[in-house]
Design an enzyme around this catalytic site. Structure first.
Site, short mmCIF file in Angstrom:
data_model
loop_
_atom_site.label_atom_id
_atom_site.label_comp_id
_atom_site.label_asym_id
_atom_site.label_seq_id
_atom_site.Cartn_x
_atom_site.Cartn_y
_atom_site.Cartn_z
N ALA A 275 0.83 -1.21 0.00
CA ALA A 275 0.00 0.00 0.00
C ALA A 275 0.87 1.26 0.00
CB ALA A 275 -0.91 0.00 1.22
N ASP A 276 0.52 2.19 -0.89
CA ASP A 276 1.16 3.51 -0.84
C ASP A 276 0.20 4.47 -0.15
OD1 ASP A 276 -0.77 4.23 -2.73
OD2 ASP A 276 0.61 4.14 -4.42
N SER A 277 0.54 5.74 -0.11
CA SER A 277 -0.29 6.69 0.63
C SER A 277 -1.69 6.83 0.02
CB SER A 277 0.39 8.06 0.72
OG SER A 277 0.65 8.57 -0.56
N ASP B 91 -3.31 4.43 -1.62
CA ASP B 91 -4.00 3.19 -1.25
C ASP B 91 -4.51 3.27 0.19
OD1 ASP B 91 -3.48 1.90 -3.71
OD2 ASP B 91 -1.54 1.18 -2.99
N SER B 92 -3.69 3.81 1.07
CA SER B 92 -4.07 3.93 2.47
C SER B 92 -5.29 4.82 2.64
CB SER B 92 -2.90 4.47 3.30
OG SER B 92 -1.83 3.55 3.28
#
Length: 74
Positions: A33-35, A37-38
């Site tokens: 997860a990247d930012s 996705d978060s």
């Protein structure tokens, strides 16, 4: 909150392998997860459970377990 329900939301949102979603799994390192996705995950959790997650809590969401623990305090 039910772990299996949270797990399903994580799998759907992050398009990751269900077997990788454990309480100890790191959102970034294990689930990729990247930012963005978060943020999508937080929005999906808020919509599913009818809650609002405070922005200052997002930094605490490092592992799946952190999310489950937080949701269980609500």
């Amino acid at each position: 909150m039910d772990f299996e329900k949270i797990k399903g939301i994580i799998v759907d949102t992050l398009a990751c392998d269900a077997e990788k979603v454990t309480m100890e799994a790191s959102l970034k390192d294990d689930l990729g997860a990247d930012s963005l996705d978060s943020m999508e995950l937080v929005m999906a959790l808020e919509e599913e459970f009818g809650i609002t997650i405070e922005e200052d809590k997002l930094a605490d969401f490092v592992t799946v377990g952190n999310i489950v623990e937080y949701l269980n305090t609500l």
